[in-house]
Design an enzyme around this catalytic site. Structure first.
Site, PDB file in Angstrom:
ATOM      1  N   GLU A 156      -2.659  45.830  -1.587  1.00  0.00           N
ATOM      2  CA  GLU A 156      -3.758  46.508  -2.105  1.00  0.00           C
ATOM      3  C   GLU A 156      -3.452  48.124  -2.002  1.00  0.00           C
ATOM      4  O   GLU A 156      -3.387  48.606  -0.783  1.00  0.00           O
ATOM      5  CB  GLU A 156      -5.003  46.559  -1.241  1.00  0.00           C
ATOM      6  CG  GLU A 156      -5.694  44.932  -1.661  1.00  0.00           C
ATOM      7  CD  GLU A 156      -6.974  44.717  -1.143  1.00  0.00           C
ATOM      8  OE1 GLU A 156      -7.766  44.049  -1.735  1.00  0.00           O
ATOM      9  OE2 GLU A 156      -7.150  44.883   0.133  1.00  0.00           O
ATOM     10  N   ASN A 194     -11.320  41.361   0.743  1.00  0.00           N
ATOM     11  CA  ASN A 194     -12.114  41.299   1.837  1.00  0.00           C
ATOM     12  C   ASN A 194     -13.516  41.752   1.485  1.00  0.00           C
ATOM     13  O   ASN A 194     -14.438  41.052   2.161  1.00  0.00           O
ATOM     14  CB  ASN A 194     -11.721  42.120   3.039  1.00  0.00           C
ATOM     15  CG  ASN A 194     -10.512  41.753   3.866  1.00  0.00           C
ATOM     16  OD1 ASN A 194     -10.592  40.533   4.038  1.00  0.00           O
ATOM     17  ND2 ASN A 194      -9.702  42.470   4.345  1.00  0.00           N
TER      18      ASN A 194
END
Length: 392
Positions: A156, A194
């Protein structure tokens, strides 16, 4: 700024599993790497582990002896920050603590040159907050690798508010050359993975707490019906309940205590008891020698009900991530398939199952519980009303 290429020296700070893995990736693509850690004993352990890793790769015919030797020679081990002076890119993988990361970058700016990019491997902390410790916050960017870094394809890439376009472009370009799949995410709590993954654990825990099904049954359901590689409780035990709980708690706090991210007391009690999972021998399951774990209830109708409840919560969070412009729909789906091995992208899954059915199930949950955690994202509502899909 200087171009990042094969000649760029890469610094990695923190020689634990993640830091060593990132160093391995960079060294494998021909970079000189400086693996830095204040603890010499941890540094020596990392060196030994990397040597063992490459010995195994040679035995499995994944690398020649010469190739392994060449990669290992690319990695230099040092406990002094001054050794990082020549680096063009430094990736920190130290403890997940905001002040620790800010202090590290503050100190690094006294050593490094004007052009050096500072990347943080944080999984949930604000890139902008970390960058605030720097005189040149435009050089700071998030580069969140997944464990184990040499095997997991996703990274990411997260620019902070002041991250320059040149830093974003150069970092993404280089990490893509390393063979990684990069997705760009806005600097929001949990980024994509997440954040979107929280209901996989949270809703499974809720189902357990309501005694709708036990741990083994919920895990069986998600693997057998949903085709996930691991069930939520197996995965929490593998990650470590201490780590998984902390990520949930951090996301919950950073979203100003939004109830959809509320941590579970059940998991908190396991953390309190130091039953972290595999690494302690016991968590939701018992991993000690001779232990007998319960068998799942393989009732098909119950399985379908559990699976769809967890799936719609995941889809709702993926839709919310898109609605708030955290990432593109393609990057959200890519992040979940490449970062946590989901069998399908969640937005594509919504199209397949029918967005109207997803909205209907979420509304039923909201009506039953009256809790804000089950509120339907406005984007899903609009799409169901207009009979639209995420992909045509």
């Amino acid at each position: 700024m200087n171009e990042l290429n094969k000649e760029t020296v890469i610094g990695v700070i923190g020689s634990g599993t993640m830091g060593s893995g990132i160093a391995q990736v960079a060294a494998s693509f021909g970079h000189k790497v400086i693996l830095n850690d204040v603890d010499n004993s941890v540094l020596q352990k990392a060196k030994l582990n990397l040597e063992n890793t490459f010995t195994k790769l040679v035995k499995k015919n994944k690398l020649t002896k010469e190739g392994a030797k060449s990669i290992l020679e690319n990695i230099n081990y040092d406990s002094q920050k001054d050794s990082l002076k020549e680096c063009g890119l430094i990736i920190e993988a130290v403890v997940e603590n905001l002040e620790a990361k800010k202090n590290l970058f503050f100190e690094l700016e006294k050593i490094i040159n004007e052009e050096t990019i500072l990347a943080t491997n944080t999984s949930s902390l604000s890139i902008t907050a970390i960058a605030s410790a720097c005189e040149k916050p435009g050089r700071v960017i998030g580069a969140h690798f997944f464990n184990p870094a040499p095997l997991m394809p996703l990274v990411e890439i997260v620019p902070g508010i002041q991250t320059s376009e040149a830093v974003l472009y150069s970092t993404k370009q280089l990490i893509t050359v390393w063979g990684k799949v990069c997705v760009i995410a806005k600097d929001t709590p949990g980024f994509v993975v997440n954040r979107v993954a929280r209901p996989f654990y949270g809703e499974a825990l809720r189902i357990l707490e309501e005694e709708i099904a036990d741990v083994a049954t919920i895990d069986w359901t998600m693997k057998e019906v949903g085709k996930f590689k691991m069930g939520p409780f197996e995965l929490m035990d593998l990650i470590g309940n201490d780590v998984n709980y902390k990520v949930t708690e951090t996301v919950f706090e950073q979203f100003y205590f939004d109830p959809k991210f509320k941590p579970s007391i059940t998991q908190k009690r396991l953390v309190d008891a130091k039953l972290f999972g595999r690494k302690t021998g016991k968590g939701f399951y018992d991993y000690r020698e001779g232990a007998v774990n319960p068998e799942p209830n393989k009732d098909e109708n119950l399985g379908i009900e559990i699976f769809f409840r967890i799936l719609v919560m995941l889809i709702n969070e993926a839709a919310d991530t898109l609605f708030m412009n955290v990432a593109s729909k393609e990057d959200i789906d890519l992040a979940m398939t490449k970062g946590v091995n989901y069998p399908k992208g969640l937005l594509a899954w919504a199209d397949e199952r029918g967005i109207d059915k997803v909205v209907k199930r979420l509304n039923m949950l909201y009506e039953e519980y009256g809790e804000d955690r089950y509120r339907v994202n406005p984007l899903l509502k609009r799409m169901a009303k207009e009979n639209k899909k995420f992909y045509t």
